[in-house]
Design an enzyme around this catalytic site. Structure first.
Site, PDB file in Angstrom:
ATOM      1  N   GLY A 143      65.464   0.429  36.165  1.00  0.00           N
ATOM      2  CA  GLY A 143      65.794  -0.634  37.116  1.00  0.00           C
ATOM      3  C   GLY A 143      64.798  -1.777  37.128  1.00  0.00           C
ATOM      4  O   GLY A 143      64.843  -2.636  38.003  1.00  0.00           O
TER       5      GLY A 143
ATOM      6  N   ASN B  40      75.368   5.842  35.187  1.00  0.00           N
ATOM      7  CA  ASN B  40      74.846   6.435  36.426  1.00  0.00           C
ATOM      8  C   ASN B  40      75.001   5.368  37.506  1.00  0.00           C
ATOM      9  O   ASN B  40      74.197   4.443  37.585  1.00  0.00           O
ATOM     10  CB  ASN B  40      73.374   6.822  36.235  1.00  0.00           C
ATOM     11  CG  ASN B  40      72.723   7.303  37.521  1.00  0.00           C
ATOM     12  OD1 ASN B  40      73.406   7.533  38.526  1.00  0.00           O
ATOM     13  ND2 ASN B  40      71.401   7.451  37.490  1.00  0.00           N
ATOM     14  N   TRP B  41      76.047   5.517  38.311  1.00  0.00           N
ATOM     15  CA  TRP B  41      76.323   4.484  39.316  1.00  0.00           C
ATOM     16  C   TRP B  41      75.313   4.510  40.455  1.00  0.00           C
ATOM     17  O   TRP B  41      75.268   3.571  41.260  1.00  0.00           O
ATOM     18  CB  TRP B  41      77.730   4.679  39.891  1.00  0.00           C
ATOM     19  CG  TRP B  41      78.862   4.366  38.943  1.00  0.00           C
ATOM     20  CD1 TRP B  41      78.762   3.996  37.618  1.00  0.00           C
ATOM     21  CD2 TRP B  41      80.258   4.374  39.249  1.00  0.00           C
ATOM     22  NE1 TRP B  41      80.014   3.789  37.097  1.00  0.00           N
ATOM     23  CE2 TRP B  41      80.957   4.007  38.065  1.00  0.00           C
ATOM     24  CE3 TRP B  41      80.995   4.658  40.395  1.00  0.00           C
ATOM     25  CZ2 TRP B  41      82.353   3.928  38.017  1.00  0.00           C
ATOM     26  CZ3 TRP B  41      82.389   4.566  40.342  1.00  0.00           C
ATOM     27  CH2 TRP B  41      83.050   4.206  39.162  1.00  0.00           C
ATOM     28  N   LYS B  42      74.540   5.585  40.565  1.00  0.00           N
ATOM     29  CA  LYS B  42      73.624   5.752  41.705  1.00  0.00           C
ATOM     30  C   LYS B  42      74.417   5.570  43.010  1.00  0.00           C
ATOM     31  O   LYS B  42      75.596   5.912  43.056  1.00  0.00           O
ATOM     32  CB  LYS B  42      72.434   4.799  41.587  1.00  0.00           C
ATOM     33  CG  LYS B  42      71.774   4.901  40.202  1.00  0.00           C
ATOM     34  CD  LYS B  42      70.416   4.301  40.130  1.00  0.00           C
ATOM     35  CE  LYS B  42      69.873   4.451  38.702  1.00  0.00           C
ATOM     36  NZ  LYS B  42      68.515   4.002  38.546  1.00  0.00           N
TER      37      LYS B  42
ATOM     38  N   GLU C  27      63.939   9.222  30.345  1.00  0.00           N
ATOM     39  CA  GLU C  27      63.961   8.014  31.167  1.00  0.00           C
ATOM     40  C   GLU C  27      62.542   7.718  31.660  1.00  0.00           C
ATOM     41  O   GLU C  27      62.106   8.259  32.685  1.00  0.00           O
ATOM     42  CB  GLU C  27      64.879   8.204  32.376  1.00  0.00           C
ATOM     43  CG  GLU C  27      66.333   8.435  32.018  1.00  0.00           C
ATOM     44  CD  GLU C  27      67.269   7.968  33.128  1.00  0.00           C
ATOM     45  OE1 GLU C  27      68.174   7.194  32.828  1.00  0.00           O
ATOM     46  OE2 GLU C  27      67.064   8.346  34.292  1.00  0.00           O
TER      47      GLU C  27
ATOM     48  N   GLY D 277      72.087   2.772  34.124  1.00  0.00           N
ATOM     49  CA  GLY D 277      72.208   2.517  35.551  1.00  0.00           C
ATOM     50  C   GLY D 277      72.889   1.182  35.807  1.00  0.00           C
ATOM     51  O   GLY D 277      74.105   1.053  35.756  1.00  0.00           O
ATOM     52  N   GLY D 278      72.080   0.155  36.058  1.00  0.00           N
ATOM     53  CA  GLY D 278      72.590  -1.157  36.459  1.00  0.00           C
ATOM     54  C   GLY D 278      73.709  -1.681  35.572  1.00  0.00           C
ATOM     55  O   GLY D 278      74.732  -2.176  36.072  1.00  0.00           O
TER      56      GLY D 278
ATOM     57  N   SER E 105      66.793   0.640  31.863  1.00  0.00           N
ATOM     58  CA  SER E 105      67.098  -0.751  31.531  1.00  0.00           C
ATOM     59  C   SER E 105      67.776  -0.910  30.171  1.00  0.00           C
ATOM     60  O   SER E 105      67.586  -1.917  29.495  1.00  0.00           O
ATOM     61  CB  SER E 105      65.839  -1.621  31.630  1.00  0.00           C
ATOM     62  OG  SER E 105      65.348  -1.607  32.967  1.00  0.00           O
TER      63      SER E 105
ATOM     64  N   GLU F  88      64.548   9.557  40.530  1.00  0.00           N
ATOM     65  CA  GLU F  88      64.701   9.197  41.948  1.00  0.00           C
ATOM     66  C   GLU F  88      64.814  10.452  42.814  1.00  0.00           C
ATOM     67  O   GLU F  88      64.374  10.459  43.966  1.00  0.00           O
ATOM     68  CB  GLU F  88      65.915   8.258  42.116  1.00  0.00           C
ATOM     69  CG  GLU F  88      65.602   6.863  41.563  1.00  0.00           C
ATOM     70  CD  GLU F  88      66.795   6.096  41.019  1.00  0.00           C
ATOM     71  OE1 GLU F  88      67.941   6.456  41.315  1.00  0.00           O
ATOM     72  OE2 GLU F  88      66.559   5.120  40.269  1.00  0.00           O
TER      73      GLU F  88
ATOM     74  N   HIS G 164      66.899  13.595  38.050  1.00  0.00           N
ATOM     75  CA  HIS G 164      66.653  12.155  37.915  1.00  0.00           C
ATOM     76  C   HIS G 164      65.332  11.819  38.614  1.00  0.00           C
ATOM     77  O   HIS G 164      65.004  12.412  39.649  1.00  0.00           O
ATOM     78  CB  HIS G 164      67.812  11.361  38.520  1.00  0.00           C
ATOM     79  CG  HIS G 164      67.726   9.904  38.191  1.00  0.00           C
ATOM     80  ND1 HIS G 164      66.902   9.050  38.884  1.00  0.00           N
ATOM     81  CD2 HIS G 164      68.324   9.166  37.228  1.00  0.00           C
ATOM     82  CE1 HIS G 164      67.001   7.834  38.343  1.00  0.00           C
ATOM     83  NE2 HIS G 164      67.859   7.885  37.342  1.00  0.00           N
TER      84      HIS G 164
HETATM   85  P1  PGA Z   1      68.749   1.499  34.818  1.00  0.00           P
HETATM   86  O1  PGA Z   1      68.834   3.009  35.361  1.00  0.00           O
HETATM   87  O2  PGA Z   1      69.651   1.434  33.600  1.00  0.00           O
HETATM   88  O3  PGA Z   1      69.270   0.663  35.946  1.00  0.00           O
HETATM   89  O4  PGA Z   1      67.339   1.233  34.486  1.00  0.00           O
HETATM   90  C1  PGA Z   1      68.897   4.101  34.500  1.00  0.00           C
HETATM   91  C2  PGA Z   1      68.866   5.382  35.296  1.00  0.00           C
HETATM   92  O5  PGA Z   1      68.127   5.456  36.275  1.00  0.00           O
HETATM   93  O6  PGA Z   1      69.571   6.359  34.962  1.00  0.00           O
END
Ligand code: PGA
Length: 253
Positions: free
Chosen positions: A173, A11-13, A167, A232-233, A211, A98, A96
């Site tokens: 994050g 997930n590149w966001k 999640e 994500g990251g 994470s 967010e 998600h």
């Molecule tokens: P993260 O994000 O791996 O940076 O914690 C995961 C996500 O939000 O899908």
């Protein structure tokens, strides 16, 4: 319990750019030769076309980070499932945390988005997860059950075609990962809930996200009900993402 391939979705966001995307996709494609898991990258909408072209001839699947509940019309700023299909999109993240937090997405809206995606051949990756306050108040099970129940209610027997991502919001994050046992506990609960809606809940991928990284992926992916990861990251750095892909491939053997 099942020998299906794990699914590793990046997930590149809201990250990336034409130059960086090209380097990242090429490095992933090169490094994942021989991998035995499914790999997808969920990229910002403006880059779908670019990444769809870059991934041609590679096993990388393409994903979007959101999809409209509507099919077309006067919905400024939204992107429809049929549009995503035109760019080779196989997956769309929906709900998600967010989006729930910053865009006020409700359980019902998330369920409708999943339905529209499915109707157009896009597999929704439906995110559920509790906040830190909810976990500390002992409400984790209630929250994730409620979030998944809305999706089951709206999608009926099509539920077997979705992907679920657990999640925990406090792990996204933050560098704080759920322990494999904490994650497995919730995954088993979600699997049991899916069982009431479909005869073969074991066929549904339930991903862990929050994470996940090169260091903790193997232990998480070894859990019986963790069928992959939403990353994500660590999905923005090819060596890290490739190590997670390697861990998922090893877990399949
Ligand atoms: P993260 O994000 O791996 O940076 O914690 C995961 C996500 O939000 O899908």
């Amino acid at each position: 319990m099942t020998n299906k391939l794990k699914l590793i979705a990046g997930n590149w966001k809201m990250n990336g750019g034409l130059v960086a995307n090209e380097a990242l996709v090429r490095a992933i494609a090169q490094g994942m030769a021989g991998a035995s898991c499914t790999v997808a990258v969920c990229v910002p909408a403006p880059y779908l076309h670019q990444v769809n072209q870059l991934r041609a001839g590679t096993p990388i699947e393409l994903g979007a980070q959101d999809v409209s509940r509507h099919e077309q019309g006067a919905f400024t700023g939204e992107v429809s499932a049929p549009m995503l299909r035109e760019f080779g999109v196989r997956y769309a993240i929906v709900g998600h945390s967010e989006r729930r937090q910053y865009h006020g997405e409700t359980d019902e809206l998330v369920a409708e988005k999943a339905k529209t995606a499915l109707a157009h051949g896009v597999t929704p990756i439906v995110c559920v997860g509790e906040t830190l306050a909810e976990r500390e108040a002992g409400r984790t099970q209630d929250v994730v059950k409620r979030q998944l129940a809305a999706v089951i209610h709206t999608n009926g027997h099509c539920i077997s075609e979705i992907v679920v991502a657990y999640e925990p919001v406090w792990a996204i994050g933050t560098g704080k990962t759920a322990t494999p046992e904490q994650a497995q506990e919730v995954h088993a609960l979600l699997r049991a809930q899916l069982k009431a809606a479909t005869p073969h809940p074991e066929r549904i991928h339930i991903l862990y996200g929050g994470s996940m990284n090169a260091g903790n992926a193997a232990a998480l992916l070894a859990q019986p009900d963790i069928d992959g990861g939403l990353i994500g990251g660590a999905s923005l750095k090819a060596p890290d993402f490739l190590q997670i892909i390697a861990a998922a491939s090893a877990a399949a053997k």
